[in-house]
Design a protein around this motif. Sequence first.
Motif, short mmCIF file in Angstrom:
data_model
loop_
_atom_site.label_atom_id
_atom_site.label_comp_id
_atom_site.label_asym_id
_atom_site.label_seq_id
_atom_site.Cartn_x
_atom_site.Cartn_y
_atom_site.Cartn_z
N THR A 33 17.07 1.50 -20.91
CA THR A 33 17.20 2.83 -20.30
C THR A 33 18.69 3.45 -20.54
O THR A 33 19.72 2.78 -20.78
CB THR A 33 17.10 2.62 -18.78
N VAL A 34 18.33 4.91 -20.59
CA VAL A 34 19.54 5.77 -21.12
C VAL A 34 19.44 7.13 -20.10
O VAL A 34 18.26 7.66 -20.14
CB VAL A 34 19.64 6.18 -22.49
N HIS A 35 20.41 7.44 -19.68
CA HIS A 35 20.06 8.55 -18.49
C HIS A 35 20.36 9.91 -19.30
O HIS A 35 19.79 10.88 -19.18
CB HIS A 35 21.38 8.58 -17.59
N ALA A 36 21.40 9.99 -20.28
CA ALA A 36 21.78 11.18 -20.88
C ALA A 36 22.57 10.96 -22.43
O ALA A 36 22.79 9.51 -22.55
CB ALA A 36 22.71 12.05 -20.12
N LEU A 37 22.83 11.84 -22.99
CA LEU A 37 23.37 11.75 -24.31
C LEU A 37 24.18 12.76 -24.98
O LEU A 37 23.86 14.04 -24.22
CB LEU A 37 22.55 11.18 -25.42
N HIS A 38 24.93 12.89 -25.63
CA HIS A 38 25.46 14.00 -26.49
C HIS A 38 25.78 13.45 -27.92
O HIS A 38 26.07 12.16 -28.26
CB HIS A 38 26.65 14.44 -25.89
N ILE A 39 25.72 14.32 -28.75
CA ILE A 39 25.99 14.03 -30.16
C ILE A 39 27.27 14.65 -30.89
O ILE A 39 27.34 16.03 -30.60
CB ILE A 39 24.74 14.45 -31.12
N ASP A 40 28.10 13.87 -31.20
CA ASP A 40 29.28 14.55 -31.86
C ASP A 40 29.08 14.79 -33.32
O ASP A 40 29.11 14.20 -34.32
CB ASP A 40 30.45 13.49 -31.90
N THR A 41 28.56 16.28 -33.46
CA THR A 41 28.17 16.73 -34.87
C THR A 41 29.32 16.78 -35.99
O THR A 41 28.87 16.85 -37.08
CB THR A 41 27.35 18.02 -34.47
N THR A 42 30.41 17.12 -35.30
CA THR A 42 31.62 16.95 -36.28
C THR A 42 31.94 15.61 -36.90
O THR A 42 32.17 15.49 -37.99
CB THR A 42 32.81 17.41 -35.53
N ALA A 43 31.94 14.42 -36.26
CA ALA A 43 32.11 13.34 -36.61
C ALA A 43 30.90 12.55 -36.94
O ALA A 43 30.97 11.26 -37.70
CB ALA A 43 33.06 12.44 -35.65
N GLY A 44 29.64 12.89 -36.59
CA GLY A 44 28.53 12.06 -36.88
C GLY A 44 28.29 10.86 -35.80
O GLY A 44 27.64 9.94 -36.41
N TYR A 45 28.37 11.08 -34.68
CA TYR A 45 28.06 9.91 -33.66
C TYR A 45 27.33 10.39 -32.62
O TYR A 45 27.52 11.42 -32.06
CB TYR A 45 29.41 9.38 -33.11
N CYS A 46 26.47 9.40 -32.18
CA CYS A 46 25.74 9.72 -30.96
C CYS A 46 26.26 8.95 -29.80
O CYS A 46 26.52 7.81 -29.82
CB CYS A 46 24.23 9.29 -31.15
N TYR A 47 26.46 9.63 -28.74
CA TYR A 47 27.03 8.91 -27.35
C TYR A 47 25.83 8.93 -26.44
O TYR A 47 25.56 9.79 -25.92
CB TYR A 47 28.34 9.60 -26.99
N LEU A 48 25.73 7.62 -25.77
CA LEU A 48 24.55 7.48 -24.80
C LEU A 48 25.24 7.39 -23.63
O LEU A 48 26.21 6.39 -23.47
CB LEU A 48 23.82 6.25 -25.01
#
Length: 431
Positions: free
Chosen positions: A143-158
Amino acid sequence: MKTGLRLKLAAASLLVASGLFAQTSLNVTLADPLTISGAQTLANVCGYTTSNGNEYALLGAEDGMIIVDITVPTNVVQIVQIPMVNSLWKEIKVYQNYAYVTTEGSGGALQIVDLSAIPATTPGAYTYQTYTGDGAINGQLSTVHALHIDTTAGYCYLFGTNLFNGGAIFLDLNTDPYNPTYAGKYDANGYVHDGYVDNDTLFAGHIYAGTFAMVDCTNKLAPNVLAVTTTPTAFTHNTWISDDRNFLFTTDENTNSFLASFDISNPGNIQEVDRIQSQNPGSGSVVHNTHIKNNWAITSWYRDGFVITDVTRPHNLVHVGWYDTFAGSGNGMSGDWGVFPFFASGTIVATNINEGLFVCSPTYVRACYLEGNVYDSACGTPLTGVVITISSVNVTTTSDINGDYATGTPTPGTYTVTYTKPGYQTVTMNN
């Protein structure tokens, strides 16, 4: 002897909208609403633009992501739904041609959808998969509540997963966005509900601790916490940075909550500089998510719809537009869950939990400001608690401990301003 008030004005562009807090919309028009098929609930919303400029809203629906063509805002069309586990909670972000969908539905984990098939109208035309972890977390993500993507560095944060007490998980998208790889975690301050990340700097919303943490994630295996700061009502839901990266805007997801601005230019001395409630202050309204675009904050506010706030002067936040998507007001988590303002056309899309999608056309305007300082004319002492009122409209503010005040309105005009404080003569500035 107290002889009156002497005023020093830092700026005096006075402007007011008549009936400012009694309207259901300001500087926003509804282009087209859309009722979702199957009476599904909606959570958050994101957007995607194809190479030919067509615009699509991506809706976090109960049974999976729904793709809606909003290229013609007055004639929106639901084209397809990508199935996923049934759950109220769905969050979506886009990186390159991929949508990343999270859910708190057990086993849903992180769904990755290749959007290249748009505008295909059947789910089978789309390539999609469920990522449940690799490497050190192989098969463990559920399960994952939310996320954001660092489009500058190319990483997804869960955020808010079933792992690491709900701390943040880092996924590397650089090699293959469709097949991310586990890169590390941040769990030093416990559960992270949501957050914003850019260029390896994470602003984590620790909702239960009531704080946001500024974290240097350059080294994914050893994140460095730079600062931890409490937000106004200590239930920190989401964060977003200003265009110049010197200010952070936060939301607290509880009754009578605030959109707040913080000066983060010096991580060793972060300071709150202003806070503001919805267009119905004191109603108990609950704020949810804010986004910053060209020095406007576009914020979903549950039962008050979404609000556009000029944040050009972060110490003086002024609402300049809104659209109330919900028939009602006050405390409660019904109404507008999410809003997405980043389409090149300017179109704003908002998702109500039970009422569907609202496709809106905003007119962005800059606020005008009344700012100044009030002090005792006899001894020069700054005066706190002076009530400053702009005539004929419901715009009032109060001077702080330093005698400073700041307010504003979205409509220019010439007005009378009155300054009152018990024990002092009232001062009126005409025109």
